[in-house]
Scaffold this active site. Sequence first.
Site, PDB file in Angstrom:
ATOM      1  N   TYR A 286      23.994   8.787  -6.529  1.00 39.55           N
ATOM      2  CA  TYR A 286      22.783   9.537  -7.061  1.00 39.55           C
ATOM      3  C   TYR A 286      23.349  10.971  -7.883  1.00 39.55           C
ATOM      4  O   TYR A 286      22.904  10.871  -9.065  1.00 39.55           O
ATOM      5  CB  TYR A 286      21.477   9.650  -6.162  1.00 39.55           C
ATOM      6  CG  TYR A 286      20.546  10.618  -6.695  1.00 39.55           C
ATOM      7  CD1 TYR A 286      19.422   9.954  -7.424  1.00 39.55           C
ATOM      8  CD2 TYR A 286      20.187  11.920  -6.539  1.00 39.55           C
ATOM      9  CE1 TYR A 286      18.572  10.454  -8.163  1.00 39.55           C
ATOM     10  CE2 TYR A 286      19.077  12.543  -6.892  1.00 39.55           C
ATOM     11  CZ  TYR A 286      18.449  11.938  -7.783  1.00 39.55           C
ATOM     12  OH  TYR A 286      17.046  12.508  -8.228  1.00 39.55           O
TER      13      TYR A 286
ATOM     14  N   GLY B 223       4.811  11.091  -9.254  1.00 37.63           N
ATOM     15  CA  GLY B 223       5.657  12.019  -9.209  1.00 37.63           C
ATOM     16  C   GLY B 223       5.503  12.942 -10.369  1.00 37.63           C
ATOM     17  O   GLY B 223       4.653  13.114 -11.243  1.00 37.63           O
ATOM     18  N   ILE B 224       6.998  13.400 -10.915  1.00 40.83           N
ATOM     19  CA  ILE B 224       7.148  14.257 -12.080  1.00 40.83           C
ATOM     20  C   ILE B 224       6.734  13.441 -13.226  1.00 40.83           C
ATOM     21  O   ILE B 224       6.204  14.251 -14.220  1.00 40.83           O
ATOM     22  CB  ILE B 224       8.472  14.803 -12.051  1.00 40.83           C
ATOM     23  CG1 ILE B 224       8.771  15.737 -10.883  1.00 40.83           C
ATOM     24  CG2 ILE B 224       8.699  15.509 -13.498  1.00 40.83           C
ATOM     25  CD1 ILE B 224      10.383  16.051 -10.844  1.00 40.83           C
ATOM     26  N   GLY B 225       7.038  12.166 -13.370  1.00 43.10           N
ATOM     27  CA  GLY B 225       6.478  11.500 -14.715  1.00 43.10           C
ATOM     28  C   GLY B 225       5.060  11.336 -14.785  1.00 43.10           C
ATOM     29  O   GLY B 225       4.680  11.571 -16.008  1.00 43.10           O
TER      30      GLY B 225
ATOM     31  N   SER C 231      18.616  16.344 -12.051  1.00 43.01           N
ATOM     32  CA  SER C 231      18.209  16.804 -10.576  1.00 43.01           C
ATOM     33  C   SER C 231      19.284  18.065 -10.305  1.00 43.01           C
ATOM     34  O   SER C 231      20.391  17.899 -10.741  1.00 43.01           O
ATOM     35  CB  SER C 231      18.433  15.892  -9.652  1.00 43.01           C
ATOM     36  OG  SER C 231      18.293  16.065  -8.272  1.00 43.01           O
TER      37      SER C 231
ATOM     38  N   GLY D  65       9.299   5.737 -15.998  1.00 43.66           N
ATOM     39  CA  GLY D  65       9.092   5.908 -14.523  1.00 43.66           C
ATOM     40  C   GLY D  65       8.075   6.916 -14.274  1.00 43.66           C
ATOM     41  O   GLY D  65       7.998   7.950 -13.672  1.00 43.66           O
ATOM     42  N   SER D  66       6.891   6.451 -14.747  1.00 46.17           N
ATOM     43  CA  SER D  66       5.572   7.810 -14.749  1.00 46.17           C
ATOM     44  C   SER D  66       4.508   7.005 -14.219  1.00 46.17           C
ATOM     45  O   SER D  66       3.180   7.834 -14.356  1.00 46.17           O
ATOM     46  CB  SER D  66       5.418   7.781 -16.495  1.00 46.17           C
ATOM     47  OG  SER D  66       5.228   7.006 -17.091  1.00 46.17           O
ATOM     48  N   THR D  67       4.565   6.200 -13.124  1.00 50.05           N
ATOM     49  CA  THR D  67       3.281   6.147 -12.492  1.00 50.05           C
ATOM     50  C   THR D  67       3.311   6.918 -11.195  1.00 50.05           C
ATOM     51  O   THR D  67       1.990   6.988 -10.592  1.00 50.05           O
ATOM     52  CB  THR D  67       3.435   4.715 -11.766  1.00 50.05           C
ATOM     53  OG1 THR D  67       4.554   4.450 -11.047  1.00 50.05           O
ATOM     54  CG2 THR D  67       3.633   3.583 -12.795  1.00 50.05           C
TER      55      THR D  67
END
Length: 264
Positions: free
Chosen positions: A154, A18-20, A141, A14-16
């Site tokens: 979540y 944000g934090i990733g 989180s 999930g790194s495309t």
Amino acid sequence: MDLKLKGKTAFISGSTAGIGFATAKALAKEGANIIINGRSKNSVTDAVKRLEKEVPSGLVSGVEADFSYKKEVDNLLKKLPEVDILINNVGIYKSQSFFETTDDDWQQQIEVNVMSGVSLSRYFLPKMLKQNWGRILFISSECATLVPEDLIAYSTSKAAMLALSRGLAQLTKGSGVTVNAIVPGSTLTEGAEEFLKMTAEKEGKSKDLVSADFFKKVRTSSLLQRFASVDEVANTIAYYTSPLSAATNGAVIKVDGGSIGGIL
């Protein structure tokens, strides 16, 4: 500071964005070989190009996989090379009432947020133990502890990540492998930016005022009293992927701006 990551290979789910993505950039600047991941080929291609532009010296590749589907996860594992650093970052959520959250909603969030880390760790941890070095990080989180009423599913998935991380760490005893969990607080990702923009338009306020109101009325426990930048979170993550962090294992590291509270 040299984090001694030159030549290390890192896969970040999930790194495309944000934090990733910010983490991928931080590690690329340290000389690590980066493997970007997203749900679609286009998003991965765009992220790789963007990272190559921002870090011209970086070694970057990408692979698409939607962690909602086991077949795609199985195909992903066949494509990935050996990695030294695994960052379980991918995550999804739905903001809705507990009574409106269906079994399918629960299952999807558990599948993506928790089982992605299970599958990847089960595949890579034995290899890391064999080579006697590796880093696995779970990006949880503040919601794991704060548990907002509209994010119960979540929050449950993010709390499960903490137990999973600690359990895996216990399998690394006496080795050069560590497993830790990072707990970001409210962070100014693209999603948060869009939330602030939409709320500002809806309420006829500036984004800055909406942001300030969020911490005055919603995230009142925050000591930082602002959104952390993705780079601030990524810098902490980068350190815990490093050989310099060898003495930290089985830990929960807060990057929450003090929102969770407590002394542990």
